[in-house]
Design an enzyme around this catalytic site. Structure first.
Site, PDB file in Angstrom:
ATOM      1  N   HIS A   1      69.750  21.105 -39.909  1.00 40.24           N
ATOM      2  CA  HIS A   1      70.870  20.210 -39.591  1.00 40.24           C
ATOM      3  C   HIS A   1      71.407  19.548 -40.874  1.00 40.24           C
ATOM      4  O   HIS A   1      71.159  20.054 -41.963  1.00 40.24           O
ATOM      5  CB  HIS A   1      70.455  19.184 -38.520  1.00 40.24           C
ATOM      6  CG  HIS A   1      69.797  19.839 -37.338  1.00 40.24           C
ATOM      7  ND1 HIS A   1      70.513  20.523 -36.378  1.00 40.24           N
ATOM      8  CD2 HIS A   1      68.487  19.962 -36.987  1.00 40.24           C
ATOM      9  CE1 HIS A   1      69.670  21.009 -35.476  1.00 40.24           C
ATOM     10  NE2 HIS A   1      68.433  20.699 -35.822  1.00 40.24           N
TER      11      HIS A   1
ATOM     12  N   GLU B   1      66.467  13.618 -36.203  1.00 39.97           N
ATOM     13  CA  GLU B   1      65.731  14.817 -36.631  1.00 39.97           C
ATOM     14  C   GLU B   1      66.116  15.236 -38.042  1.00 39.97           C
ATOM     15  O   GLU B   1      65.253  15.638 -38.824  1.00 39.97           O
ATOM     16  CB  GLU B   1      65.995  15.982 -35.671  1.00 39.97           C
ATOM     17  CG  GLU B   1      65.205  17.229 -36.035  1.00 39.97           C
ATOM     18  CD  GLU B   1      65.803  18.505 -35.473  1.00 39.97           C
ATOM     19  OE1 GLU B   1      66.639  18.434 -34.565  1.00 39.97           O
ATOM     20  OE2 GLU B   1      65.438  19.582 -35.980  1.00 39.97           O
TER      21      GLU B   1
ATOM     22  N   HIS C   1      62.178  21.843 -38.675  1.00 40.94           N
ATOM     23  CA  HIS C   1      62.824  21.176 -37.543  1.00 40.94           C
ATOM     24  C   HIS C   1      61.806  20.366 -36.743  1.00 40.94           C
ATOM     25  O   HIS C   1      60.594  20.528 -36.889  1.00 40.94           O
ATOM     26  CB  HIS C   1      63.441  22.209 -36.585  1.00 40.94           C
ATOM     27  CG  HIS C   1      64.671  22.867 -37.118  1.00 40.94           C
ATOM     28  ND1 HIS C   1      65.938  22.528 -36.704  1.00 40.94           N
ATOM     29  CD2 HIS C   1      64.824  23.858 -38.029  1.00 40.94           C
ATOM     30  CE1 HIS C   1      66.825  23.273 -37.333  1.00 40.94           C
ATOM     31  NE2 HIS C   1      66.179  24.100 -38.150  1.00 40.94           N
TER      32      HIS C   1
ATOM     33  N   GLU D   1      59.111  24.151 -35.612  1.00 35.16           N
ATOM     34  CA  GLU D   1      59.392  22.934 -34.845  1.00 35.16           C
ATOM     35  C   GLU D   1      58.079  22.151 -34.854  1.00 35.16           C
ATOM     36  O   GLU D   1      57.105  22.539 -34.206  1.00 35.16           O
ATOM     37  CB  GLU D   1      59.810  23.260 -33.402  1.00 35.16           C
ATOM     38  CG  GLU D   1      61.104  24.062 -33.284  1.00 35.16           C
ATOM     39  CD  GLU D   1      62.353  23.181 -33.269  1.00 35.16           C
ATOM     40  OE1 GLU D   1      62.251  21.959 -33.484  1.00 35.16           O
ATOM     41  OE2 GLU D   1      63.442  23.757 -33.039  1.00 35.16           O
TER      42      GLU D   1
HETATM   43 ZN   LIG Z   1      66.495  21.164 -35.202  1.00 34.71          ZN
END
Ligand SMILES: [Zn+2]
Length: 304
Positions: free
Chosen positions: A104, A138, A193, A268
């Site tokens: 991101h 995040e 992430h 993640e």
């Molecule tokens: Zn993400």
């Protein structure tokens, strides 16, 4: 050697070989949208043997986390910048190049800015990502993880490239990031992430390419994902109880994996909306331990 199909992806160790039914169930998660958790929680073989790992630094808060020093380097400069290690020979990481992609961006682009998804469709340039219930974004967590991992990698003699140089701007779209990764000489590419799912969904998972395309390094992607999963599990972190199988969740819907020609995996680290996971993800000590495990996984991949 390339896998004929993503459906052939299997865990690396005998101890982690799942039954055919659980493998199929895990792979079915490849196409599940993040906001649509159709798979029931399952108990992982790894999870049952690993201690909980979220108690440390329980007093840490997202506010604490935000005190980490920002990187003053501009996105453009940092994309091209290299931070060469100077500490001599440190095993498999010495002299290698690792590309880190903190997912991101500090400023989400408009939804109207679409790029290829790598399979004939389109996706948003960068999604906004998730955040904790307390407002810890995040993108900021991902950026902090990149800083921790970069520091550890350079200490071990690796060269680190970053997909973005700060946590404030819009940064490159996901397709441009993949193009830069591909044109680098990176030995491994790792996207960083954290997830945003419902309370009770927790644990890490690592994604390799599923249903690989001819240009993908499917074998490299799978081996890197398995090495990262093994290292995170060995460090005591709990594999996901809601996505994938045994901490692995191959995906065919991620532009960054679909376009990649390099060994690439996406981590993640946990669910920012779970009350247990967020304690770990908000803790400087927790992030440090996650970074150490990530580096161990990259090193094991390079040493294989
Ligand atoms: Zn993400």
């Amino acid at each position: 050697m390339k896998h004929r199909t993503g459906l052939r992806i299997l865990p690396a160790t005998v101890a982690l070989i799942a039954s055919m039914s659980s493998v199929a169930a895990g792979l079915s998660a490849c196409t599940i949208d993040k906001d649509n958790f159709a798979d029931p929680p399952r108990t992982s073989q790894v999870a049952t043997t690993m201690p909980e790992n979220t108690a440390a630094s329980a007093s840490a808060t997202p506010t604490d986390a935000r005190r980490a020093a920002p990187n003053p380097t501009s996105p453009t400069a940092a994309t091209d910048a290299r931070q060469d290690g100077t500490n001599g020979d440190h095993g498999a990481l010495a002299g290698r190049t690792i590309y880190l992609d903190p997912g991101h961006a500090g400023t989400p682009p408009p939804q109207s800015l679409q790029v290829t998804d790598g399979r004939g469709g389109t996706k948003t340039c960068n999604t906004a990502g998730t955040s904790s219930d307390a407002g810890f974004p995040e993108h900021e967590f991902n950026w902090m993880m990149a800083q921790e991992i970069q520091q550890l990698l350079t200490q071990r003699g690796a060269t680190v490239l970053l997909s973005r140089g700060d946590d404030t701007g819009r940064a490159d779209c996901i397709d441009a990031r993949a193009e830069k990764e591909n044109s680098s000489d990176a030995d491994a590419v790792v996207s960083l992430h954290a997830d945003g799912a419902g309370q009770g969904n927790r644990g890490f998972h690592v994604s390799a390419i599923a249903d690989p395309l001819p240009h993908n390094d499917a074998a490299g992607s799978t081996a890197l994902a398995e090495s990262l999963r093994d290292a995170l599990a060995a460090a005591g972190f709990v594999p996901s109880n809601y996505l994938g199988s045994e901490g692995l969740n191959p995906r065919a819907d991620l532009t960054g994996l679909n376009l990649s020609t390099r060994p690439k995996a996406l981590i993640e680290y946990g669910n920012m909306r779970d009350s247990a996971d967020i304690v770990l993800l908000s803790s400087p000590d927790g992030r440090r331990r996650l970074a150490e495990a990530t580096v161990a996984g990259i090193e094991a991949f390079l040493a294989r």
